[in-house]
Design a protein around this motif. Structure first.
Motif, PDB file in Angstrom:
ATOM      1  N   ALA A 838       0.814  -1.216   0.000  1.00 19.29           N
ATOM      2  CA  ALA A 838       0.000   0.000   0.000  1.00 19.29           C
ATOM      3  C   ALA A 838       0.847   1.266   0.000  1.00 19.29           C
ATOM      4  O   ALA A 838       0.438   2.302  -0.536  1.00 19.29           O
ATOM      5  N   GLN A 839       2.030   1.186   0.589  1.00 13.64           N
ATOM      6  CA  GLN A 839       2.862   2.379   0.661  1.00 13.64           C
ATOM      7  C   GLN A 839       3.375   2.798  -0.718  1.00 13.64           C
ATOM      8  O   GLN A 839       3.344   3.982  -1.072  1.00 13.64           O
ATOM      9  N   ASP A 840       3.827   1.795  -1.509  1.00 16.79           N
ATOM     10  CA  ASP A 840       4.246   2.122  -2.878  1.00 16.79           C
ATOM     11  C   ASP A 840       3.064   2.609  -3.715  1.00 16.79           C
ATOM     12  O   ASP A 840       3.194   3.547  -4.518  1.00 16.79           O
ATOM     13  N   LEU A 841       1.909   1.961  -3.511  1.00 14.01           N
ATOM     14  CA  LEU A 841       0.714   2.351  -4.248  1.00 14.01           C
ATOM     15  C   LEU A 841       0.302   3.776  -3.887  1.00 14.01           C
ATOM     16  O   LEU A 841      -0.057   4.583  -4.765  1.00 14.01           O
ATOM     17  N   ASP A 842       0.386   4.088  -2.599  1.00  6.11           N
ATOM     18  CA  ASP A 842      -0.002   5.432  -2.156  1.00  6.11           C
ATOM     19  C   ASP A 842       0.926   6.493  -2.752  1.00  6.11           C
ATOM     20  O   ASP A 842       0.478   7.555  -3.201  1.00  6.11           O
ATOM     21  N   GLN A 843       2.210   6.223  -2.787  1.00  2.00           N
ATOM     22  CA  GLN A 843       3.158   7.167  -3.373  1.00  2.00           C
ATOM     23  C   GLN A 843       2.901   7.373  -4.861  1.00  2.00           C
ATOM     24  O   GLN A 843       2.930   8.508  -5.363  1.00  2.00           O
ATOM     25  N   ALA A 844       2.630   6.270  -5.561  1.00  2.00           N
ATOM     26  CA  ALA A 844       2.383   6.371  -7.004  1.00  2.00           C
ATOM     27  C   ALA A 844       1.106   7.161  -7.288  1.00  2.00           C
ATOM     28  O   ALA A 844       1.072   8.002  -8.194  1.00  2.00           O
ATOM     29  N   LEU A 845       0.067   6.910  -6.491  1.00  2.00           N
ATOM     30  CA  LEU A 845      -1.196   7.608  -6.712  1.00  2.00           C
ATOM     31  C   LEU A 845      -1.108   9.073  -6.275  1.00  2.00           C
ATOM     32  O   LEU A 845      -1.714   9.954  -6.896  1.00  2.00           O
ATOM     33  N   THR A 846      -0.360   9.348  -5.211  1.00  2.00           N
ATOM     34  CA  THR A 846      -0.178  10.739  -4.777  1.00  2.00           C
ATOM     35  C   THR A 846       0.469  11.565  -5.870  1.00  2.00           C
ATOM     36  O   THR A 846       0.109  12.736  -6.085  1.00  2.00           O
ATOM     37  N   ALA A 847       1.397  10.965  -6.592  1.00  2.00           N
ATOM     38  CA  ALA A 847       2.039  11.668  -7.702  1.00  2.00           C
ATOM     39  C   ALA A 847       1.114  11.783  -8.905  1.00  2.00           C
ATOM     40  O   ALA A 847       1.173  12.769  -9.657  1.00  2.00           O
ATOM     41  N   ALA A 848       0.243  10.780  -9.099  1.00  2.00           N
ATOM     42  CA  ALA A 848      -0.591  10.748 -10.316  1.00  2.00           C
ATOM     43  C   ALA A 848      -1.900  11.499 -10.180  1.00  2.00           C
ATOM     44  O   ALA A 848      -2.448  11.970 -11.189  1.00  2.00           O
ATOM     45  N   MET A 849      -2.430  11.647  -8.974  1.00  2.00           N
ATOM     46  CA  MET A 849      -3.769  12.225  -8.815  1.00  2.00           C
ATOM     47  C   MET A 849      -3.885  13.654  -9.349  1.00  2.00           C
ATOM     48  O   MET A 849      -4.907  13.996  -9.965  1.00  2.00           O
ATOM     49  N   PRO A 850      -2.894  14.557  -9.151  1.00  2.00           N
ATOM     50  CA  PRO A 850      -3.040  15.888  -9.761  1.00  2.00           C
ATOM     51  C   PRO A 850      -3.209  15.826 -11.272  1.00  2.00           C
ATOM     52  O   PRO A 850      -3.992  16.594 -11.840  1.00  2.00           O
ATOM     53  N   MET A 851      -2.453  14.928 -11.924  1.00  2.00           N
ATOM     54  CA  MET A 851      -2.590  14.782 -13.374  1.00  2.00           C
ATOM     55  C   MET A 851      -3.948  14.186 -13.729  1.00  2.00           C
ATOM     56  O   MET A 851      -4.591  14.601 -14.694  1.00  2.00           O
ATOM     57  N   LEU A 852      -4.417  13.231 -12.921  1.00  2.00           N
ATOM     58  CA  LEU A 852      -5.722  12.622 -13.192  1.00  2.00           C
ATOM     59  C   LEU A 852      -6.852  13.636 -13.013  1.00  2.00           C
ATOM     60  O   LEU A 852      -7.836  13.622 -13.757  1.00  2.00           O
ATOM     61  N   LYS A 853      -6.723  14.538 -12.035  1.00  2.00           N
ATOM     62  CA  LYS A 853      -7.744  15.572 -11.844  1.00  2.00           C
ATOM     63  C   LYS A 853      -7.790  16.529 -13.029  1.00  2.00           C
ATOM     64  O   LYS A 853      -8.830  17.127 -13.310  1.00  2.00           O
ATOM     65  N   GLY A 854      -6.679  16.693 -13.695  1.00  2.00           N
ATOM     66  CA  GLY A 854      -6.651  17.558 -14.864  1.00  2.00           C
ATOM     67  C   GLY A 854      -7.159  16.892 -16.123  1.00  2.00           C
ATOM     68  O   GLY A 854      -7.365  17.555 -17.129  1.00  2.00           O
ATOM     69  N   THR A 855      -7.362  15.599 -16.061  1.00  2.00           N
ATOM     70  CA  THR A 855      -7.819  14.868 -17.251  1.00  2.00           C
ATOM     71  C   THR A 855      -9.135  14.150 -16.953  1.00  2.00           C
ATOM     72  O   THR A 855     -10.198  14.757 -16.977  1.00  2.00           O
TER      73      THR A 855
END
Length: 886
Positions: A838-855
């Motif tokens: 979950a920790q790796d997943l959380d880091q990956a999603l934390t980085a990706a969510m701003p981009m996902l919110k823009g798309t």
């Protein structure tokens, strides 16, 4: 005969206005007399008072007139008219208290040393007075009395001096807050409703569909939006005036010489500048700023302006005394205290609970009393000194009464104009013109410009706008906004104050100008400024964002902004997403690649499924967005050959529709014909007209190509394909982001999940106790808490089963222990995920969510981000042609 009475109505109105008869009585008088003559003639000749009316009859006209009259005063949606007396009071009070005079003198001293400095100072002060007063007569007279002698004394050209003063005095008609803009907003609100109905009929006739998508509808406007829309064009006009004067002064230095200030630019001078400039600028900020930021409505801003003008008059009229500024200081202190209370205390009187709330309320009451005392104090000074308050109130009452009586008279005149078919006549004329919307628009602007030579701005706004605005707003080829049309008309109407022979600014200036200034010189002086106004009109016409951007920006950034799923935002939101993806392609590939590379074998099955669904949905969403953009390009390519055919056919169909409407009216007239010999003769004529119209319809239908149905069907398929692609993209995007959001919630909820371990472990020893009901209640609470934690659903299910086992009769002991063991097992399995992958997943999603919110996540947000709002505001500021959908 309808045309005869329509002509009689127009001629009677024009004659009354041209002879100097009061406008307030000329408009309703022409309507009442014409309607009465038409009804009487119809009754005497054909036995029916309705016979000579295009639609309905005198009774219906009376009903429509009463409805219009009632709408001016009693409709809640039109309450912005209340702001008119408030802004009039503000303007007259500032003029009577000589604050305008102080501004002119100070600015002349400040700008006089540069080429054309006196003229530039007049324009600058005119802009300030426009934003604080908006009263053309007061501004022109004040500047004429103060500036014109000074400009002539310093060898300014009489033509340039008079033209500068007259043009600057009219800036109040376009720079907010403006009475013209309030009246135009009121008229356009009704015009928008009519335009919406017309566009829906057009869409139904073109497509056969019963309902029109809301994204194709016409949007209304308000006085606040009109103020925002007119702000940039008004400042543009000021800038154009200043540039012209400076260039003129450089080319002809002897006709516009610099006038250096003879005094010293010392502390006393700058203190005078600050005292003179800051209060009017502060008042402008309070009035316009409160509207722009959404803190106050136009009515409330008008009250702020009136109160501010009264406070300023209180110290200006009492100048030179020890207590001169006491009321103003008290007002400022009370406003600061009110602001402090609102920011730090709960000021809801119905929800006072603590001592702090009571303290805040007490301070608020004290501040309110202080503000009231300061206003009364200022008002008393204005009342006692030179009887200023009484004079201002009388002038306000007169001007307000004039405006409202004209509005009422115009409502009656418009109803009569429609009753005799004038609106249909104008619409048929404009829609039959070749060249589409822009030809219609240019002709309408030309008519308004010419009318400005003879009519006042109120007469044009309340008589012409209700007739032509619905026609222009309904046209889908330009798809203009009501605020843009209102500002364009406002800029055009502004020229009515300068155009000879009846330009009111010219009369005001002639009345105060010295004899050395000839009338011909005044007329000659305003010609360049009329040309500059037309230049500004052209610039704003070519660049709609100058008007549309500010209202869009403030609307999308306000607390009342529409949600991202609003249908009207979707096209521009898709454009933003496309641009975002193109700009951030490398980052997108990296972040999505990182998520795709994660090993999901140790994930809970639901998390792995959601992550896979998010990745798959993201890929599908981008593919469908590309397909939608490709479909849009295909439509643009096909439109090159389709549009000329569509325009030709729609023009024929409009003509057919006009003949069909006339046939319907003829049938109505035939039904009204009496059985007398005269009636039968009229019936024969009506039947002949109907037959002629049917023949014309047949000729027009024969001109429509046989291939048109197939051509339309083929193009409609392209439109449908784009709509389906965009719908599919939005569905895929929403589902993809929803899946990512679920995974992100689970990945970030590790601490909340682990915090429940102690309560779960403590539950084991309690099982088998003597009070199963109490244990079941505790389990219910624990299961609810697991349910509130993302990822806790796998633990909640066995806990619910455990509670059921405990509440069974008798208690199912075997199921009780098994359910608890299942809960512990599910918890430990998820705990292993939380402490590891979950920790790796959380880091990956934390980085990706701003981009996902823009798309893909743009529509799923509660509110647009600032970047998205600004992008959509810029996109929506351009008028988008939607005629291909009609």
């Amino acid at each position: 005969m309808e045309l005869f009475f329509l002509l009689l109505l127009v001629v009677m109105m024009a004659t009354a206005l041209g002879s100097g008869f009061p406008v307030a009585f000329a408009l309703p008088g022409a309507a009442v007399i014409t309607v009465g003559l038409a009804a009487l003639t119809g009754y005497l000749v054909l036995g029916s008072p309705d016979a000579y009316f295009h639609t309905s009859g005198p009774y219906q006209w009376l009903s429509a007139g009463v409805t219009n009259l009632r709408g001016v005063y009693w409709e809640v949606e039109r309450d912005t008219l209340i702001a008119i007396p408030l802004f009039i009071f503000m303007g007259i009070m500032l003029q009577r208290s000589k604050i305008a005079e102080d501004l002119l003198v100070t600015m002349a001293q400040l700008f006089g040393s540069i080429p054309g400095g006196l003229g530039i100072s007049v324009v600058f002060v005119g802009a300030l007075l426009a934003a604080t007063t908006g009263i053309v007569g007061a501004t022109v007279v004040a500047m004429g009395l103060i500036s014109l002698p000074a400009m002539l004394r310093n060898n300014y050209s009489p033509s340039l001096a008079s033209g500068t003063i007259a043009a600057s005095g009219t800036l109040g008609q376009i720079i907010p807050p403006s009475i013209v803009l309030i009246i135009l907003a009121d008229q356009l609100a009704s015009a928008t409703d009519q335009a919406s109905t017309m566009r829906k009929v057009l869409h139904k006739n073109a497509t056969g569909e019963l309902s029109m998508p809301s994204i194709f509808d016409v949007t209304s406007t308000s006085a606040g939006e009109m103020f925002l829309g007119a702000l940039v064009p008004g400042l543009l006009l000021v800038l154009i005036y200043m540039i012209y004067i400076m260039v003129y002064a450089i080319i002809n230095p002897k006709k516009a010489p610099s006038v250096p200030y003879e005094g010293a630019y010392d502390g006393t001078f700058w203190r005078t500048v600050i005292i003179t400039l800051v209060p009017p600028l502060a008042l402008i900020f309070l009035v316009l700023g409160s509207i722009i930021t959404g803190i106050a409505t136009v009515n409330q801003a008008g009250a702020i302006g009136a109160a501010g003008a009264l406070t300023m008059a209180g110290y200006r009229l009492y100048e030179g005394k020890r207590t001169t500024y006491y009321p103003a200081i008290m007002a400022l202190a009370s406003m600061a205290l009110i602001t402090f209370c609102l920011a730090n205390f709960n000021m809801n009187a119905k929800n006072i609970q603590t001592d702090q709330d009571r303290l805040g309320m007490a301070l608020g009451i004290l501040a309110t009393v202080m503000l009231t005392v300061s206003l009364c104090w200022s008002g008393w000074r204005a009342f006692k000194i030179e009887d200023s308050l009484r004079g201002v109130m009388l002038e306000t009452a007169k001007t307000t009464s004039l405006v409202f009586i004209i509005l009422l008279g115009a409502a009656m005149l418009t109803a009569a104009f429609r009753g005799f078919g004038g609106e249909d006549l104008v619409r048929n004329f404009l829609t039959s013109l070749p060249g589409g919307f822009w030809v219609q628009f240019v002709i309408v602007m030309g008519v308004i410009f010419v009318l400005g030579f003879f009519l006042d701005f109120i007469e044009i706004a309340v008589v012409v706008v209700p007739i032509v605005a619905p026609i222009l707003l309904a046209d889908p080829s330009a798809n203009i906004t009501a605020v843009w049309l209102g500002v364009m008309i406002g800029l055009n109407i502004q020229t009515s104050f300068l155009t000879p022979p009846f330009g009111f600014a010219l009369f005001y200036l002639r009345g105060v100008a010295p004899a050395v200034v000839k009338t011909t010189q005044i007329y000659k002086g305003v010609v360049p400024f009329i040309a500059l106004q037309l230049l500004a009109l052209a610039v704003v016409g070519v660049l709609p964002p100058l008007v549309n951007y500010l209202p869009n920006r403030m609307g999308l950034l306000s607390d009342a902004a529409p949600p991202p799923r609003n249908p009207r935002l979707q096209y521009c939101l898709d454009q933003y997403t496309t641009d975002y993806i193109d700009t951030n392609a490398a980052m997108e590939s990296q972040l999505i690649g990182r998520l795709s590379a994660l090993d999901t074998s140790a994930y809970p099955q639901s998390v792995a499924n959601d992550l896979a669904a998010g990745l798959s949905g993201y890929t599908d969403a981008l593919a469908s967005l590309k397909a939608a953009n490709a479909a849009e390009l295909a439509i643009k390519d096909a439109a090159k050959t389709y549009r000329p055919k569509q325009v030709a056919v729609r023009q024929l169909q409009k003509q057919i529709s006009a003949f069909e409407d006339e046939i319907a009216l003829i049938r109505t007239d035939i039904s009204r014909v009496s059985g007398t010999e005269e009636g039968q003769a009229r019936k024969a004529l009506l039947e002949a007209r109907r037959a002629e119209n049917e023949q014309e319809i047949a000729k027009l239908q024969a001109q429509i190509p046989e291939s048109w149905k197939q051509t339309y069907a083929d193009f409609a398929e392209l439109l449908t394909a784009e709509t389906k692609a965009r719908t599919l993209y939005r569905r895929n995007a929403d589902s993809a982001y929803e899946a990512f959001a679920k995974v992100a919630d689970v990945a970030s909820a590790g601490d909340a999940f682990k915090a429940l371990e102690a309560d779960l472990r403590a539950l084991g020893p309690q099982l088998g106790g003597s009070d199963p009901k109490a244990i079941a209640d505790g389990i219910k609470d624990l299961a609810s808490r697991f349910g509130d934690v993302a990822g806790g659903g796998d633990v909640k299910k066995p806990l619910d089963a455990l509670r059921k086992a405990l509440t069974a009769s008798p208690v199912d002991t075997a199921k009780e222990q098994a359910s608890y063991d299942d809960a512990v097992k599910a918890f430990e399995a998820h705990l292993a995920f939380v402490n590891g992958p979950a920790q790796d997943l959380d880091q990956a999603l934390t980085a990706a969510m701003p981009m996902l919110k823009g798309t893909v996540g743009a529509r799923a947000q509660e509110n647009l981000s600032r970047e998205q709002a600004l992008s959509i505001a810029a996109c929506a500021s351009h008028h988008r042609d939607i005629s291909l959908n009609f």
